[in-house]
Design a protein around this motif. Sequence first.
Motif, PDB file in Angstrom:
ATOM      1  N   THR A   3       0.834  -1.210   0.000  1.00 58.87           N
ATOM      2  CA  THR A   3       0.000   0.000   0.000  1.00 58.87           C
ATOM      3  C   THR A   3       0.858   1.245   0.000  1.00 58.87           C
ATOM      4  O   THR A   3       0.680   2.160   0.800  1.00 58.87           O
ATOM      5  N   ASN A   5       1.714   4.717  -1.159  1.00 56.80           N
ATOM      6  CA  ASN A   5       1.011   5.798  -1.807  1.00 56.80           C
ATOM      7  C   ASN A   5       2.003   6.599  -2.553  1.00 56.80           C
ATOM      8  O   ASN A   5       2.849   7.078  -2.153  1.00 56.80           O
ATOM      9  N   ILE A  62       4.179  -1.124  -9.348  1.00 58.95           N
ATOM     10  CA  ILE A  62       2.751  -0.852  -9.146  1.00 58.95           C
ATOM     11  C   ILE A  62       1.943  -1.269 -10.376  1.00 58.95           C
ATOM     12  O   ILE A  62       2.286  -0.927 -11.512  1.00 58.95           O
ATOM     13  N   ARG A  65      -4.014   1.172  -8.612  1.00 53.16           N
ATOM     14  CA  ARG A  65      -4.273   2.064  -7.475  1.00 53.16           C
ATOM     15  C   ARG A  65      -5.776   2.179  -7.278  1.00 53.16           C
ATOM     16  O   ARG A  65      -6.543   2.204  -8.233  1.00 53.16           O
ATOM     17  N   TRP A  72      -5.259   7.299  -2.005  1.00 57.78           N
ATOM     18  CA  TRP A  72      -4.913   6.355  -3.047  1.00 57.78           C
ATOM     19  C   TRP A  72      -3.929   5.326  -2.505  1.00 57.78           C
ATOM     20  O   TRP A  72      -2.889   5.665  -1.959  1.00 57.78           O
ATOM     21  N   GLN A  73      -4.278   4.055  -2.658  1.00 53.54           N
ATOM     22  CA  GLN A  73      -3.429   2.949  -2.231  1.00 53.54           C
ATOM     23  C   GLN A  73      -2.920   2.213  -3.462  1.00 53.54           C
ATOM     24  O   GLN A  73      -3.621   2.104  -4.466  1.00 53.54           O
ATOM     25  N   SER A  74      -1.706   1.690  -3.361  1.00 46.04           N
ATOM     26  CA  SER A  74      -1.064   1.038  -4.500  1.00 46.04           C
ATOM     27  C   SER A  74      -0.954  -0.468  -4.286  1.00 46.04           C
ATOM     28  O   SER A  74      -0.739  -0.929  -3.164  1.00 46.04           O
ATOM     29  N   TYR A 289       0.096   1.788 -15.278  1.00 45.10           N
ATOM     30  CA  TYR A 289      -0.526   1.905 -13.957  1.00 45.10           C
ATOM     31  C   TYR A 289      -2.019   2.179 -14.139  1.00 45.10           C
ATOM     32  O   TYR A 289      -2.406   3.199 -14.704  1.00 45.10           O
ATOM     33  N   ASN A 291      -5.500   3.134 -12.543  1.00 47.03           N
ATOM     34  CA  ASN A 291      -6.143   3.754 -11.387  1.00 47.03           C
ATOM     35  C   ASN A 291      -7.656   3.607 -11.545  1.00 47.03           C
ATOM     36  O   ASN A 291      -8.210   3.953 -12.592  1.00 47.03           O
TER      37      ASN A 291
END
Length: 633
Positions: A3, A5, A62, A65, A72-74, A289, A291
């Motif tokens: 997690t 960020n 990553i 997200r 925002w958590q990764s 990535y 999101n």
Amino acid sequence: MNTNNATRPTPKAATHFNPTVDVRQDQPVANASHQAAPILIDGCDTLVKLWRQNCLKWDSKIAHREKQLGIWQSYSWLDYYQRAQDIAMGLVELGCQAGDTVSILSEDNKEWLYCDMAINGIGAIANGIYTTDSASQLVYLLSDSQSRFLIVENDEQLHKFLSVRQQLPHIAKVIVFDKKGLRDLVDDDILFLDDLYTLGMAAPDAATRFAAAIAATQPEDIRTLIYTSGTTGNPKGAMITQRNILAQLQNLQPVLDVHSDDEQLCFLPLCHMLERLVSVDMPIHHGCYVNFAESIETVFDNLCEISPDTFTAVPRFWEKIYASVINLRADAGGFSQWMFDQAIISGHANNNSPRPSLINRLQLKFWDLLVLRNLRKLIGMNNIRRALTGAAPISPELLQWYQAIGVTIYEGYGMTESAGVISVNTGQEMRVGSVGKPVPNTQVRIADNGEILCQADSIFFGYLNLPEKTAEDLKDGWLHTGDVGELRDGYLYITGRIKDIIITAGGKNITPAAIESQLKFSPYIGDAVVIGNQRKYLTCLIMIDQDNVEKYAQNHQVNFSDFKSLCQAPKVLKLIEQVVNDVNKQFASVEQIKYFRLIDVLLGAEDEELTATMKLKRSLVEQKHHALIDSMY
């Protein structure tokens, strides 16, 4: 779970990947191309093999997200693989086998993707279902696909299933992501995702068995079922193979500049072919990535937070951003409006000239620094490198406006049955008004009746349980798209749908798409359906844009109490009449709209008149609002 960020990490090198699944023995071979040699990406002949290879290679890089409690958590590629393995082995422990169909009924989230690849990893078939589908539609989709397992997001979707469970005896187990509101639930047929994870982790030799299952996948395996919108009947389940997806990825690689550190926002339904391609398959290939938007209501806010490098949306979304900007301009002072207009004029002047003068370039630089750069930041497009639009026609004027503010949107064309993209404009080859040139390894030709035909390795395997429909759309190796178009200088132009062509009482053939696109360029019109088949003249049913028309009403002292009264207000009718009159000037007299009516019922995603991409379904609209139509004749 990881997690972290944070700022964008330094990416590892990207690679490519491929999937396979056992095709059901009772399915006829519909597309001969699936007999051909396998397509390899980084040595992998299925998407799921490529996925495993890249998950292990990219490890802690990553992948996704998601927002939790406003932060925002990764989540890494290793998280992606491990969680999918746990789900896959949990499903195996529950009795899931290669060739079984598992349906997913959820909004976009990382768990959707975990389940998608878990299902593929054991040779099963993933089938996405729109969360806006009704309980009766759920019965049809689960029955037609003969799904053995159903995965749902929350109590709302679970209750939808429970209301019709007696009609679905073939569902062996339902898995629920979110326990909220369900903690006291006791039901032997229902399992929570956390419990499935536990079951999978406890499975003997889980890692070895999952790896072996992935290795056993084949290019002809069905990667996914994608159900079409069903505008003229029940939805049809298009069978997309692992080979189809690899062909699509291979075809797009030379024309779309995808970077391993690209930030993108996922918000369209993942059971739609376009979002599945850009948010699942392409990231597996390139390592982008992804999101996840919190919800459809927060997309604009999330867009500004992420400021993506690449972004794909349907025309309705681009229209909404444009309308919001025009409203902001209307609220600004006179001098600010003048500056905004000058900046747009400067942008158009530079874009419309093949060789802008030094003065024009300097003017644009000035206005960009003063206005346009801030505008792009306001709408979350300050980092955009590639913006795409598809799934429906878009107004050329809208594309030109975005170009003027420094956001080039590349229009493309494709369909579920082509596993995504058939043609697309690019930075190297772009012509506004067209949908670009066919992507590599894709042949396009125009039939005598104007229909667009396509041949490629990405063309789907056929429709589940519908050999007659498959034979209608796949003839001699060519996909008959149902769209009307033409090729000019290698660029493909879409003029409409064969089934939508209007033949007036005077015998004039009219494709309504161009007229409807011009109407939708107005910020006050959300959608439009032109009517006139076998009639003396054209008319139109219009759905206004609620937010923008309400704002207009407030600014012009228009009294209204609800949406219906807003649609009946004389000043609002006059406003839409002016839009229609302006659009009429762009068309020949036989193509002009003589009368219009407003649909005074507020439609949402759950209404059957709208598709998942928020387009009006012409046939249903004409059926439901025949009285309005008759009043114009």
